[in-house]
Design a protein around this motif. Sequence first.
Motif, PDB file in Angstrom:
ATOM      1  N   ASP A 221       0.962  -1.166  -0.163  1.00 26.33           N
ATOM      2  CA  ASP A 221       0.007  -0.112   0.239  1.00 26.33           C
ATOM      3  C   ASP A 221       1.012   1.285  -0.054  1.00 26.33           C
ATOM      4  O   ASP A 221       0.497   2.386  -0.543  1.00 26.33           O
ATOM      5  CB  ASP A 221      -1.094   0.118   1.125  1.00 26.33           C
ATOM      6  N   GLN A 222       2.087   1.208   0.608  1.00 25.47           N
ATOM      7  CA  GLN A 222       2.993   2.214   0.583  1.00 25.47           C
ATOM      8  C   GLN A 222       3.680   2.753  -0.355  1.00 25.47           C
ATOM      9  O   GLN A 222       4.000   3.729  -0.879  1.00 25.47           O
ATOM     10  CB  GLN A 222       3.944   2.277   1.886  1.00 25.47           C
ATOM     11  N   MET A 223       3.823   1.534  -1.407  1.00 25.05           N
ATOM     12  CA  MET A 223       4.759   1.810  -2.627  1.00 25.05           C
ATOM     13  C   MET A 223       4.047   3.027  -3.692  1.00 25.05           C
ATOM     14  O   MET A 223       5.098   3.657  -4.044  1.00 25.05           O
ATOM     15  CB  MET A 223       4.665   0.206  -3.349  1.00 25.05           C
ATOM     16  N   PRO A 224       2.907   2.859  -3.743  1.00 21.75           N
ATOM     17  CA  PRO A 224       2.333   3.900  -4.589  1.00 21.75           C
ATOM     18  C   PRO A 224       2.413   5.289  -4.127  1.00 21.75           C
ATOM     19  O   PRO A 224       2.844   6.113  -5.000  1.00 21.75           O
ATOM     20  CB  PRO A 224       0.994   3.650  -4.795  1.00 21.75           C
TER      21      PRO A 224
ATOM     22  N   ILE B 204       6.277   6.461  -4.504  1.00 23.22           N
ATOM     23  CA  ILE B 204       6.580   6.563  -6.073  1.00 23.22           C
ATOM     24  C   ILE B 204       6.032   8.032  -6.263  1.00 23.22           C
ATOM     25  O   ILE B 204       6.761   8.687  -6.963  1.00 23.22           O
ATOM     26  CB  ILE B 204       6.011   5.579  -6.825  1.00 23.22           C
ATOM     27  N   GLU B 205       4.792   8.134  -5.669  1.00 20.24           N
ATOM     28  CA  GLU B 205       4.284   9.486  -5.535  1.00 20.24           C
ATOM     29  C   GLU B 205       4.992  10.817  -5.370  1.00 20.24           C
ATOM     30  O   GLU B 205       5.186  11.855  -5.680  1.00 20.24           O
ATOM     31  CB  GLU B 205       3.006   9.584  -5.374  1.00 20.24           C
TER      32      GLU B 205
ATOM     33  N   LEU C 191       9.011  15.155  -5.671  1.00 19.25           N
ATOM     34  CA  LEU C 191      10.323  15.611  -5.411  1.00 19.25           C
ATOM     35  C   LEU C 191      10.827  16.025  -6.647  1.00 19.25           C
ATOM     36  O   LEU C 191      11.605  16.980  -6.845  1.00 19.25           O
ATOM     37  CB  LEU C 191      10.928  14.876  -4.526  1.00 19.25           C
ATOM     38  N   GLN C 192      10.949  15.226  -7.538  1.00 19.42           N
ATOM     39  CA  GLN C 192      11.836  15.201  -8.991  1.00 19.42           C
ATOM     40  C   GLN C 192      11.307  16.555  -9.752  1.00 19.42           C
ATOM     41  O   GLN C 192      12.093  17.175 -10.129  1.00 19.42           O
ATOM     42  CB  GLN C 192      11.449  14.023  -9.887  1.00 19.42           C
TER      43      GLN C 192
ATOM     44  N   LYS D 240       9.473  13.832   2.320  1.00 18.46           N
ATOM     45  CA  LYS D 240       8.429  14.809   2.671  1.00 18.46           C
ATOM     46  C   LYS D 240       9.173  16.114   2.811  1.00 18.46           C
ATOM     47  O   LYS D 240       8.810  17.255   2.378  1.00 18.46           O
ATOM     48  CB  LYS D 240       7.590  14.360   3.897  1.00 18.46           C
ATOM     49  N   GLY D 241      10.386  15.911   3.639  1.00 23.57           N
ATOM     50  CA  GLY D 241      11.435  17.102   3.898  1.00 23.57           C
ATOM     51  C   GLY D 241      11.609  17.823   2.648  1.00 23.57           C
ATOM     52  O   GLY D 241      11.847  19.017   2.447  1.00 23.57           O
TER      53      GLY D 241
END
Length: 445
Positions: free
Chosen positions: A20-23, A26-27, A32-33, A278-279
């Motif tokens: 569940d955390q993978m998407p 990736i988001e 960030l990119q 997030k940072g």
Amino acid sequence: MKKTFAYLILISLIWACSKDQMPLLIELDMELQQLIKQASPDGTTEFYILPNEHDLAAIPQDPKNPLTPAKVELGRFLFFETGIAIDAVRESGIGTYSCSSCHIPEAGFRPGNFQGIADGGTGFGVNGESRRRNPEYAENELDVQSARPLSILNVAYVKNTFWNGQFGSTGINTGTEDLWDLSPDTEINHLGFEGIESQNFEGVITHRLNVNKPLLDEFGYTDLFDAAFPELSEEDRYSQVGTSLALSAYIRTVLANRAPFQEWLKGNFDALSYEEKKGGILFFGKANCSNCHYNQNLGSLEFHALGVRDMDQIPSYNSSPSDKRNLGRGGFTQNPDDNYKFKVPQLYNLTGTPFYFHGASKRNLEELIEYLDKAESENERVAQELLSEKFVPLGLTDEEKKHLKIFLEKSLDDPDLHRYKPDHLKSGNCFPNNDFQSVLDLGCN
């Protein structure tokens, strides 16, 4: 059987949560990119990838001092070599300090204490935090700076060095030639070198470092000087000239290229945790740190008034309210509009020592982030209306401040800066300091 079944249930839940955390991760990477591309001067994330320290051709360098392996090797020894501290004010200081007395790798190449003391200092502690005044020295005899020394990390990307950018004949100092003769410090700019080289020409004199042929013969450095500078006359080669150029070459190779953020930029998205990503998004997004910290080293050659306290406003050596360093860029340009504006520093390896800003007025990252979030002057000399137009309240939540701190603290921290230290000096001396107390503190034989 029940234990096995429970174990399988637990594994499946963990796997499901991870899935569940993978998407989401990736988001976060994609967000960030995108933000980095918007901040990058060339519109790419690759812009922020620092080169390998051994890839000399990829490292920015002064055309008048091209990088060679021989220069870098010599400079690495000399940066830590206490044996060249031969111009000390007092006999007890001779051979006891080095460049690295105030630029300690474990402290992010900054002083371990809020002020760095070279000649006239004694002691080291664990990380340079216990450096104190040698009681044989009067305060005015100390080689101590009234503004916190900047890190040498990633300084290859800085054309004009010092908090006020006064060193270097190119970059933002192009067109300031009429100012160079106003101070003995900046006359050196007439030689036409960039900031690092110019500052080191002045620095080896200011910091009372010197060499001569008999000394180099004694320590075993003569062959290294010959290999590094075959084009120089012997008079310049075995002197502060050759020493300065070698130091500058080495310093340009000191790069924080193993920080997790660097690994992430190279495609290893697992190098940053959820909180770090997030940072990073805050750094390049809402917190708008990249509005000033946008060059490859996450610094820039902009100057801004933030209203932080000066060194003389805390107990410190050789500082005063009239010190021109308190004026920042204005102390060099003589332009009142430049007063209290200081260069935007690079941000890698911030946590090796707990002192921030030119006056060391903040003592941890929480204080630093809180100050930047509020954007209110703490210095009675700097009125609120004089603060930079880029210095505005950020409106960060407590959780956002936590994430930004984690990014600054972990993502930008190269854990292997000890690789830039030699394992010995040719003099056999202790380093970075060689006074009696430091030898005890460092456990040198």
